[in-house]
Scaffold this motif. Structure first.
Motif, PDB file in Angstrom:
ATOM      1  N   PRO B 245     -16.338  60.584  34.217  1.00  9.41           N
ATOM      2  CA  PRO B 245     -15.132  61.067  33.518  1.00  9.41           C
ATOM      3  C   PRO B 245     -13.873  60.860  34.346  1.00  9.41           C
ATOM      4  CG  PRO B 245     -16.865  62.690  33.341  1.00  9.41           C
ATOM      5  CD  PRO B 245     -17.364  61.631  34.275  1.00  9.41           C
ATOM      6  N   PHE B 246     -13.975  61.064  35.659  1.00  7.54           N
ATOM      7  CA  PHE B 246     -12.799  60.856  36.503  1.00  7.54           C
ATOM      8  C   PHE B 246     -12.395  59.388  36.527  1.00  7.54           C
ATOM      9  CE2 PHE B 246     -12.426  65.015  38.604  1.00  7.54           C
ATOM     10  CZ  PHE B 246     -11.054  65.029  38.770  1.00  7.54           C
ATOM     11  N   LEU B 247     -13.413  58.503  36.574  1.00  7.39           N
ATOM     12  CA  LEU B 247     -13.127  57.064  36.569  1.00  7.39           C
ATOM     13  C   LEU B 247     -12.394  56.694  35.284  1.00  7.39           C
ATOM     14  CD1 LEU B 247     -15.654  54.279  37.528  1.00  7.39           C
ATOM     15  CD2 LEU B 247     -14.271  54.037  35.494  1.00  7.39           C
ATOM     16  N   VAL B 248     -12.948  57.122  34.141  1.00  2.91           N
ATOM     17  CA  VAL B 248     -12.353  56.754  32.855  1.00  2.91           C
ATOM     18  C   VAL B 248     -10.974  57.383  32.712  1.00  2.91           C
ATOM     19  CG1 VAL B 248     -12.623  56.899  30.364  1.00  2.91           C
ATOM     20  CG2 VAL B 248     -14.603  56.448  31.795  1.00  2.91           C
ATOM     21  N   SER B 249     -10.836  58.614  33.182  1.00  3.14           N
ATOM     22  CA  SER B 249      -9.550  59.293  33.110  1.00  3.14           C
ATOM     23  C   SER B 249      -8.494  58.513  33.894  1.00  3.14           C
ATOM     24  CB  SER B 249      -9.696  60.704  33.662  1.00  3.14           C
ATOM     25  OG  SER B 249      -8.484  61.393  33.585  1.00  3.14           O
ATOM     26  N   GLY B 250      -8.858  58.102  35.117  1.00  4.20           N
ATOM     27  CA  GLY B 250      -7.937  57.307  35.927  1.00  4.20           C
ATOM     28  C   GLY B 250      -7.616  55.986  35.245  1.00  4.20           C
ATOM     29  N   LEU B 251      -8.663  55.393  34.625  1.00  2.00           N
ATOM     30  CA  LEU B 251      -8.470  54.125  33.920  1.00  2.00           C
ATOM     31  C   LEU B 251      -7.453  54.278  32.799  1.00  2.00           C
ATOM     32  CD1 LEU B 251     -10.192  51.231  33.785  1.00  2.00           C
ATOM     33  CD2 LEU B 251     -10.852  52.203  31.601  1.00  2.00           C
ATOM     34  N   LEU B 252      -7.575  55.346  32.024  1.00  2.00           N
ATOM     35  CA  LEU B 252      -6.652  55.556  30.905  1.00  2.00           C
ATOM     36  C   LEU B 252      -5.239  55.816  31.413  1.00  2.00           C
ATOM     37  CD1 LEU B 252      -8.914  57.655  28.516  1.00  2.00           C
ATOM     38  CD2 LEU B 252      -8.072  55.337  28.131  1.00  2.00           C
ATOM     39  N   ASN B 253      -5.127  56.557  32.520  1.00  2.00           N
ATOM     40  CA  ASN B 253      -3.795  56.770  33.088  1.00  2.00           C
ATOM     41  C   ASN B 253      -3.205  55.465  33.602  1.00  2.00           C
ATOM     42  OD1 ASN B 253      -3.284  59.509  32.638  1.00  2.00           O
ATOM     43  ND2 ASN B 253      -4.669  60.095  34.300  1.00  2.00           N
ATOM     44  N   GLY B 254      -4.047  54.644  34.241  1.00  2.00           N
ATOM     45  CA  GLY B 254      -3.595  53.343  34.709  1.00  2.00           C
ATOM     46  C   GLY B 254      -3.154  52.474  33.535  1.00  2.00           C
ATOM     47  N   LEU B 255      -3.905  52.575  32.427  1.00  2.00           N
ATOM     48  CA  LEU B 255      -3.550  51.815  31.227  1.00  2.00           C
ATOM     49  C   LEU B 255      -2.212  52.293  30.671  1.00  2.00           C
ATOM     50  CD1 LEU B 255      -4.499  49.759  29.049  1.00  2.00           C
ATOM     51  CD2 LEU B 255      -5.545  51.670  27.847  1.00  2.00           C
ATOM     52  N   THR B 256      -2.011  53.605  30.695  1.00  2.00           N
ATOM     53  CA  THR B 256      -0.715  54.157  30.277  1.00  2.00           C
ATOM     54  C   THR B 256       0.401  53.535  31.093  1.00  2.00           C
ATOM     55  OG1 THR B 256      -1.867  56.256  29.893  1.00  2.00           O
ATOM     56  CG2 THR B 256       0.536  56.322  29.870  1.00  2.00           C
TER      57      THR B 256
END
Lengths: 503, 349
Positions: B245-256
């Motif tokens: 979840p932390f990986l995906v969360s960071g990924l989505l923030n990076g995508l933002t």
């Protein structure tokens, strides 16, 4: 010696439970004696001590201290009179050193400077006087030092009567010897001591007098040099007898030879120098039960079998093949069902819905390509509702259900597909009479269909009624196996107390 | 023990997402009335300026889109029972990496440069999230602190890079060079910045909803978050639902951050994200961490921020007071958030 503390007709009932914890107890404590309290789990020992130390108010009856009637509203009140208690797992202030834990509350006025030097001198002279060896600057405080910390703090507060609840339960033999040395010194220096124990042997060797409690009543008080271990044991055990459930399993004396599950020389991880492991096997269609006290016995057995404690050495075999139980996942994958004694924590997600609680342990079989098939869960929910009479609505959060219905959710989930092996802890925990009967019948039906059951229970009556063989635990070891008619309360009681069963 | 209810519908659950905005709105009206010389006009501007023309409408939606993607990531970690307070730094570093990569690849085909920039930006955020998740899994480090501190440190590293080595000496701003025209995401409603990222945001929220409430893995994640012991007992590998979840969360923030770089800022200027990561946490909380409720929550926050700049520009409302109004909304969200904790478990146990 004159009477220091006396109770007159102390009674206590816990609201909602209908259990009479203390019923008209007359107890006398002589000045400067070591008085031991013995009795089974739930006999009311701790309740009586909690009343004496001000933790619980009694419903009726009087406490007299030095002849004067006293009322305690809090442990602080009791301590002002000179009565203090060391609990089994005392609470301390985490992050504070032993010294700070002792002086807290006695450190002086609000803005006054704390005179640690004076306190250290005072505490060190206490330690010398009572032979307590401890580094009071230690921080954090190890679990073993907690009791000593509280003991020192009680002496520091001039307690005259010190009550210990199972002081040696979590201590090794050597540590226990040290503790009894301290207790002797306490007595030599004029203190009066009460200690609760379930080890009769130590009670008889360390105490001057012993009182036996059973079902909330005092069965008798004896001078330890005028009684012996067997008569005390008979007094403790004698009161519990017979079957109250009306169900007799019809013991199986001849079960098949197929060993469904076997433990060979299992030594639990983190255990001490003691290398003698657990050895037992459960055969096809047999109920093997474990009983004893929970702490350090049954809980270790349960956690070993469910992978919450790792094995240090030894091996488990399931259906002839070795299995490594590294977590409950191992059980799930090999189809072993497990009903934990911690029903609410391990066994459920209270905030989850009823149907998810039913399906979750096997969620992959309720889904296809990773997507949950809700209709399958609904079918499963319906069959549970009908066959186990679970009073719930699809979609309802679990916490809205009554305790008994939550139980049934867990029982149905684990029992409906149990094929080879079911590990069942505390079967009747929190169930009313009718539900109990239903559970017992289901257990026996499962057994008769060939499912093996490992039952772990502190309820001696259900052990007697249901088990084909019983392993009784004492001091973290299996004290003995009982079979058929040997499984009776007398034998179980003796083994629990660390004595040999009579065949 | 507890009386059984006929249905599981609980009005507080349904109403609470509405109560927060309503309470915030009422306090807003009260403050405007107290401060403004012409309260009615100010209120009118506050409510209508975000949709008064294409520019404001487009920018409002564009900003909401960024909030939705980031808030989805924040909510995923909440659902897994942890906190990702590193959104701001993850987004900021995403903006920086995406900008740098797109400029570096500008000599190649636009498609390759844009794809490369978005991938690099997302991976930067993912790497930061993974660090917090891995530390939590391995040593049970406090995720709140690691995610926050890591983000705070990375913000300064980016600031250093855009001030010094990667800065644009020709600009009067502290910033990188601008992204070439060809690599900027197409504007749907010129002159506003609204672009493809808004559509991507809606798709992400829907996929996130399906994952969380329709798949076995989503149920395992939610159960690991709410009842860890039960999840372990049920045979779930709970350690996966800490790091991933932390990986995906960071990924989505990076995508933002990547979307913000290519479609909104066209550069990485000093402090350009200006609190998107924090607003995303508010969005996630207002939306009760529910993937679909996040969408209206993001629109609400975006509308409010746009309306506030509207009244500052057009009605002479003091600039300094607008953060106070924002603080009011955050206050109500936190109040509700903590009340929710006591609801359910504690009351009924």
């Amino acid at each position: 010696m004159n009477i220091l503390l006396k109770t007159e007709k102390i009674s206590k009932t816990f609201p909602g439970s209908n259990v009479i914890a203390n019923s008209g107890i007359d107890f006398e404590l002589k000045e400067n004696e070591i008085h031991s309290i013995a009795g089974e789990n739930g006999s009311g020992k701790s309740t009586l001590m909690h009343i004496l130390s001000g933790l619980l108010p009694q419903d009726s009856g009087t406490i007299r201290y030095r002849g004067e009637a006293v009322t305690f509203h809090s442990p602080h009140d009791a301590l002002k009179k000179g009565i203090g208690m060391v609990h089994q797992q005392p609470g301390i202030v985490p992050g504070f050193s032993i010294l700070d834990n002792i002086i807290i509350g006695k450190e002086g006025k609000c803005f006054q400077k704390i005179d640690r030097k004076k306190a250290i001198n005072e505490i060190e002279s206490i330690n010398r006087q009572f032979g307590i060896e401890i580094d009071i600057s230690r921080n954090p405080i190890s679990p073993e030092s907690r009791q000593l910390t509280i003991l020192i703090s009680l002496i520091y507060r001039k307690a005259e009567v010190i009550i210990f609840d199972e002081p040696t339960a979590s201590l090794s033999d050597a540590e226990s010897q040290d503790f009894f040395g301290i207790m002797k010194k306490l007595k030599d220096n004029g203190k009066t001591i009460i200690f609760i124990t379930h080890k009769i042997e130590t009670a008889l060797s360390a105490a001057d007098r012993i009182s036996v409690l059973s079902k909330g009543k005092i069965k008798g008080t004896f001078d330890t040099d005028k009684t012996d271990i067997d008569s005390i044991a008979d007094l403790i055990i004698g009161s519990s007898s017979g079957s109250v459930h009306g169900i007799r399993s019809g013991k199986r004396n001849s079960v098949g030879d197929i060993k469904v599950f076997e433990a060979r020389d299992i030594v639990p991880g983190k255990s001490s120098n003691d290398k003698k492991g657990f050895n037992f096997a459960v055969r096809e269609g047999e109920i093997l039960s474990f009983t004893g006290i929970r702490e350090k016995n049954l809980d270790i057995m349960e956690d070993l079998l469910s992978g919450f404690i790792q094995v240090q050495s030894g091996s488990f075999f399931y259906m002839g093949k070795e299995i490594k139980i590294s977590s409950t996942r191992t059980l799930r994958k090999s189809g072993i069902k497990y009903i934990p004694s911690d029903r609410m924590g391990r066994g459920t997600s209270l905030t989850g819905t009823v149907e998810n609680n039913l399906a979750f342990t096997d969620i992959d079989s309720f889904s296809e390509n990773g997507f949950i098939r809700k209709e399958r869960i609904r079918d499963f929910f319906n069959s549970g509702r009908d066959s186990f009479d679970i009073k719930a609505i699809f979609g309802q959060p679990l916490w809205q259900l009554s305790g008994g219905n939550i139980q049934k959710v867990i029982l149905f989930r684990e029992m409906h597909k149990a094929k080879k092996l079911l590990i069942f802890c505390e079967p009747s925990w929190n169930l009313d009479f009718q539900s109990r009967e239903m559970i017992y019948k289901t257990i026996l039906e499962l057994r008769n269909r060939g499912t093996s059951i490992i039952m772990i229970s502190t309820d001696i009556e259900e052990i007697i009624d249901l088990s084909d063989r019983a392993a009784v635990m004492h001091e973290g070891k299996i004290a003995g196996f009982l079979e058929g008619n040997e499984i009776n309360s007398y034998n179980i009681g003796r083994l629990i107390l660390g004595m040999a069963a009579s065949r | 023990m507890h009386p059984q209810k006929k249905s599981s519908i609980k009005w507080p659950d349904i109403l609470s997402p509405l109560i927060t905005p309503a309470a915030a709105f009422i306090s807003l009206v009260l403050i405007i009335t107290a401060v403004s010389s012409n309260p009615l006009n100010t209120l009118y501007i506050f409510l209508t300026s975000p949709i008064s023309n294409n520019f404001y409408l487009g920018n409002m939606l564009n900003y909401a889109g960024l909030l939705i993607i980031s808030a989805s990531g924040i909510s995923l970690v909440f659902k897994a029972g942890m906190f990702n307070l590193g959104g701001e730094g993850q987004i900021y570093s995403g903006v920086f990496t995406a900008t740098a990569v797109s400029i570096a690849l500008s000599s190649y085909s636009p498609f390759l440069a844009i794809a490369g920039a978005i991938t690099a930006g997302s991976l930067t955020g993912a790497a930061m999230g993974t660090v917090s998740g891995y530390l939590k899994m391995k040593w049970n480090t406090n995720d709140l602190i690691t995610s926050f501190l890591l983000s705070a440190a990375v913000i300064h590293i980016v600031n250093y890079l855009i001030t010094g080595p990667m800065g644009d000496p020709a600009s009067y701003l502290i910033t990188t060079r601008e992204i070439p025209q060809a690599l900027r995401l197409k504007q749907f409603l010129p002159p506003s910045k609204l672009n493809i990222s808004f559509i991507a945001a809606i798709i992400i929220a829907v996929i996130y909803y399906i994952y969380l409430y329709r798949t076995a893995s989503g149920l395992k994640l939610r159960t690991s978050g709410k009842s860890r012991l039960f999840a372990i007992y049920s045979g779930v590998r709970t350690e996966y639902f800490v790091t991933i979840p932390f990986l995906v969360s960071g990924l989505l923030n990076g995508l933002t951050g990547s979307f913000a770089s290519l479609g909104t800022y066209y550069m990485c200027a000093y402090n350009c994200t200006g609190g998107v990561g924090w607003s995303a946490i508010a969005v996630s909380l207002i939306g009760r961490n529910h993937p679909l409720l996040i969408i209206p929550a993001a629109l609400f926050i975006s509308w409010m921020e746009s309306g506030l700049s509207g009244i500052v520009l057009y009605s002479g409302f003091p600039f300094e007071l607008s953060p106070i109004l924002q603080a009011f909304v955050f206050f109500f969200i936190t109040a509700k958030f903590f009340k929710k904790e006591g609801y359910g478990d504690r009351r009924h146990f």
